[in-house]
Design a protein around this motif. Structure first.
Motif, mmCIF file in Angstrom:
data_model
loop_
_atom_site.group_PDB
_atom_site.id
_atom_site.type_symbol
_atom_site.label_atom_id
_atom_site.label_comp_id
_atom_site.label_asym_id
_atom_site.label_seq_id
_atom_site.Cartn_x
_atom_site.Cartn_y
_atom_site.Cartn_z
ATOM 1 N N ARG A 177 34.835 36.411 52.404
ATOM 2 C CA ARG A 177 34.624 37.693 51.734
ATOM 3 C C ARG A 177 35.518 37.829 50.521
ATOM 4 O O ARG A 177 36.610 37.280 50.463
ATOM 5 N N GLU A 178 35.013 38.583 49.557
ATOM 6 C CA GLU A 178 35.826 38.979 48.407
ATOM 7 C C GLU A 178 36.347 40.395 48.683
ATOM 8 O O GLU A 178 35.656 41.214 49.306
ATOM 9 N N HIS A 179 37.552 40.695 48.208
ATOM 10 C CA HIS A 179 38.155 41.996 48.445
ATOM 11 C C HIS A 179 38.328 42.756 47.130
ATOM 12 O O HIS A 179 38.686 42.165 46.101
ATOM 13 N N SER A 180 38.088 44.036 47.183
ATOM 14 C CA SER A 180 38.233 44.873 45.990
ATOM 15 C C SER A 180 39.699 44.921 45.564
ATOM 16 O O SER A 180 40.567 45.319 46.344
ATOM 17 N N TYR A 181 39.955 44.560 44.328
ATOM 18 C CA TYR A 181 41.333 44.602 43.847
ATOM 19 C C TYR A 181 41.797 46.041 43.652
ATOM 20 O O TYR A 181 42.966 46.353 43.879
ATOM 21 N N TRP A 237 44.986 31.946 44.578
ATOM 22 C CA TRP A 237 44.222 33.184 44.419
ATOM 23 C C TRP A 237 42.953 32.878 43.634
ATOM 24 O O TRP A 237 42.959 32.040 42.735
ATOM 25 N N THR A 238 41.872 33.560 43.990
ATOM 26 C CA THR A 238 40.668 33.491 43.160
ATOM 27 C C THR A 238 40.288 34.917 42.761
ATOM 28 O O THR A 238 40.474 35.860 43.539
ATOM 29 N N TYR A 239 39.751 35.041 41.551
ATOM 30 C CA TYR A 239 39.385 36.356 41.026
ATOM 31 C C TYR A 239 37.964 36.314 40.461
ATOM 32 O O TYR A 239 37.581 35.350 39.786
ATOM 33 N N ASP A 240 37.224 37.362 40.770
ATOM 34 C CA ASP A 240 35.894 37.580 40.184
ATOM 35 C C ASP A 240 35.963 38.848 39.344
ATOM 36 O O ASP A 240 36.726 39.774 39.662
ATOM 37 N N ALA A 241 35.166 38.917 38.288
ATOM 38 C CA ALA A 241 35.140 40.129 37.462
ATOM 39 C C ALA A 241 33.932 40.121 36.545
ATOM 40 O O ALA A 241 33.448 39.057 36.127
ATOM 41 N N THR A 259 32.988 41.438 32.783
ATOM 42 C CA THR A 259 33.743 41.817 31.588
ATOM 43 C C THR A 259 32.810 42.199 30.445
ATOM 44 O O THR A 259 31.706 41.659 30.315
ATOM 45 N N GLN A 260 33.273 43.139 29.649
ATOM 46 C CA GLN A 260 32.633 43.501 28.386
ATOM 47 C C GLN A 260 33.727 43.522 27.323
ATOM 48 O O GLN A 260 34.789 44.129 27.533
ATOM 49 N N SER A 261 33.476 42.858 26.220
ATOM 50 C CA SER A 261 34.506 42.706 25.191
ATOM 51 C C SER A 261 33.963 43.064 23.814
ATOM 52 O O SER A 261 32.889 42.598 23.422
ATOM 53 N N GLN A 262 34.709 43.916 23.113
ATOM 54 C CA GLN A 262 34.403 44.232 21.719
ATOM 55 C C GLN A 262 35.347 43.422 20.842
ATOM 56 O O GLN A 262 36.551 43.350 21.112
ATOM 57 N N TYR A 263 34.796 42.826 19.802
ATOM 58 C CA TYR A 263 35.619 41.979 18.948
ATOM 59 C C TYR A 263 35.398 42.315 17.476
ATOM 60 O O TYR A 263 34.383 42.907 17.086
ATOM 61 N N ASP A 300 34.563 45.753 38.555
ATOM 62 C CA ASP A 300 34.300 45.135 39.864
ATOM 63 C C ASP A 300 35.189 43.916 40.102
ATOM 64 O O ASP A 300 34.721 42.846 40.507
ATOM 65 N N VAL A 301 36.484 44.069 39.866
ATOM 66 C CA VAL A 301 37.420 42.956 40.080
ATOM 67 C C VAL A 301 37.635 42.759 41.579
ATOM 68 O O VAL A 301 37.995 43.691 42.298
ATOM 69 N N THR A 302 37.397 41.550 42.036
ATOM 70 C CA THR A 302 37.626 41.207 43.440
ATOM 71 C C THR A 302 38.516 39.971 43.510
ATOM 72 O O THR A 302 38.640 39.221 42.538
ATOM 73 N N PHE A 303 39.115 39.754 44.665
ATOM 74 C CA PHE A 303 40.007 38.606 44.820
ATOM 75 C C PHE A 303 40.042 38.166 46.274
ATOM 76 O O PHE A 303 39.575 38.876 47.168
ATOM 77 N N LYS A 304 40.609 36.996 46.488
ATOM 78 C CA LYS A 304 40.853 36.500 47.848
ATOM 79 C C LYS A 304 41.938 35.445 47.784
ATOM 80 O O LYS A 304 42.229 34.871 46.721
ATOM 81 N N LEU A 305 42.547 35.196 48.920
ATOM 82 C CA LEU A 305 43.550 34.150 49.052
ATOM 83 C C LEU A 305 42.910 32.954 49.738
ATOM 84 O O LEU A 305 42.332 33.084 50.815
#
Length: 354
Positions: A41-45, A149-153, A155-159, A286-291
């Protein structure tokens, strides 16, 4: 604390790399690992960030009571071996104030295969001292799960930036008193701005600083999709470091890695022949993570008063690490090269005189 007695002789069994069984190191009896139906499972950061939690540096070591000899020992590792009888010890990592492991990538390479890989690696180091061969000795290698650690996210970026478009101009110049022309490439720059979006999955960050990051990063990519839901049985008979890099700082590292990918996306969006990126403002959703626990064989090698570290990927057998250099071998190679060059020059001179 978890220990797993053999059903035949009562000794503590260990997870056998490359299999799905716990194997007794004494009588050889095997106990299959039955599927549990659990899922990674992924966990909500965001939810995690709101929880009270102590930093790992302030937490006490685990206390192990060996069921084999009764010795009581302490360790900051999640799994270890009894210092007195070498029985495998596994702590209950799902309780307490630390983040519990969510997934484990089991060892796929056993000790015999690691020794062979190290032997090949050592023999290919031409200018290493002969004593480097000691790295293949069994007592110098340890099968160790390293926290990541792993991270999912999303992203929206203005440049903002500039788009460079190449064009050619005819340039006149004088050479040796003669007027000539040539084509010269120029670049015209136009302002550019826009928005890019990207979803990231399993951005990996080492959860320990006890192993050189430059080697851990080179062991990537890992087959993370083959990871199993965490269960302590996979740790039996192997060392497991608990994390010392906090998830908050690991997230910043993950974002910096995401930023490199996002900048490439901005350049692709700008187009043209060249690009300049002036600013990027990224929002994370929607940043999620797990160990996760990843398998690495660790070997330390002492030479001339200095310790060198070698790591082996516990799934592929890839070897990376430091190595010393033998001054005697290098000097001998230089002398041999000088002698060879001298012989060639003498032979060339003789052929000309002949």
């Amino acid at each position: 604390m978890n220990q797993y007695p053999c059903s035949k002789c009562g000794a503590n069994v260990e997870f056998a790399p490359g299999t799905t069984v716990l194997k007794c190191p004494y009588c050889g009896a095997e106990t299959p690992l039955e599927a549990t139906g659990a899922r990674v499972r992924e966990h909500s950061y965001a939810e995690f960030a709101g929880l009270p939690r102590k930093p790992v540096a302030s937490l006490a070591a685990y206390t192990f009571t060996c069921r084999g000899c009764g010795a009581v020992t302490q360790s900051d590792k999640i799994s270890d071996r009894c210092q007195f009888c070498s029985a495998p010890l596994v702590a209950d990592a799902t309780t307490g104030e630390m983040v519990a492991p969510e997934a484990v990538l089991p060892f796929g390479v056993d000790r015999a295969a690691v020794r062979e890989a190290l032997r090949g690696w050592a023999s290919s180091r031409w200018f290493a001292p002969n004593s480097l061969k000691k790295i293949t000795e069994a007592e110098s290698t340890h099968s160790t799960y390293l926290p990541h650690w792993t991270y999912d996210a999303r992203t929206q970026s203005q440049y903002t930036g500039q788009r460079g478009v190449h064009y050619w101009e005819t340039e006149t110049y004088t050479e040796d008193g003669e007027t000539k022309t040539r084509q010269v490439q120029r670049t015209q720059w136009w302002p550019a701005s826009g928005e890019v979006a990207r979803d990231f999955d399993d951005v990996l960050v080492a959860g320990t600083g006890k192993v050189a990051p430059k080697y851990l990063e080179k062991l990537e990519p890992w087959p993370l999709k083959e990871a199993e839901p965490y269960r302590p049985e996979f740790l039996a008979g192997h060392e497991t470091l608990r994390y010392d890099v906090e998830p908050e700082s690991a997230l910043e590292t993950a974002k910096s890695r995401m930023a490199d990918v996002i900048e490439d996306d901005c350049r692709d969006d700008i187009g043209g022949d060249e690009q300049r990126v002036s600013s990027v403002h990224t929002s994370y959703f929607d940043v999620t993570f797990k160990l996760m626990l990843l398998p690495v064989w660790l070997a330390c090698y002492l030479h001339a008063g200095k310790t060198y570290q070698v790591v082996v990927n516990g799934r592929t057998g890839e070897v990376l690490g430091e190595r010393p250099y033998s001054a005697a071998k290098i000097a001998a190679a230089v002398v041999a090269a000088v002698v060879l060059i001298t012989v060639i020059l003498i032979a060339v001179a003789a052929s000309k005189n002949g």
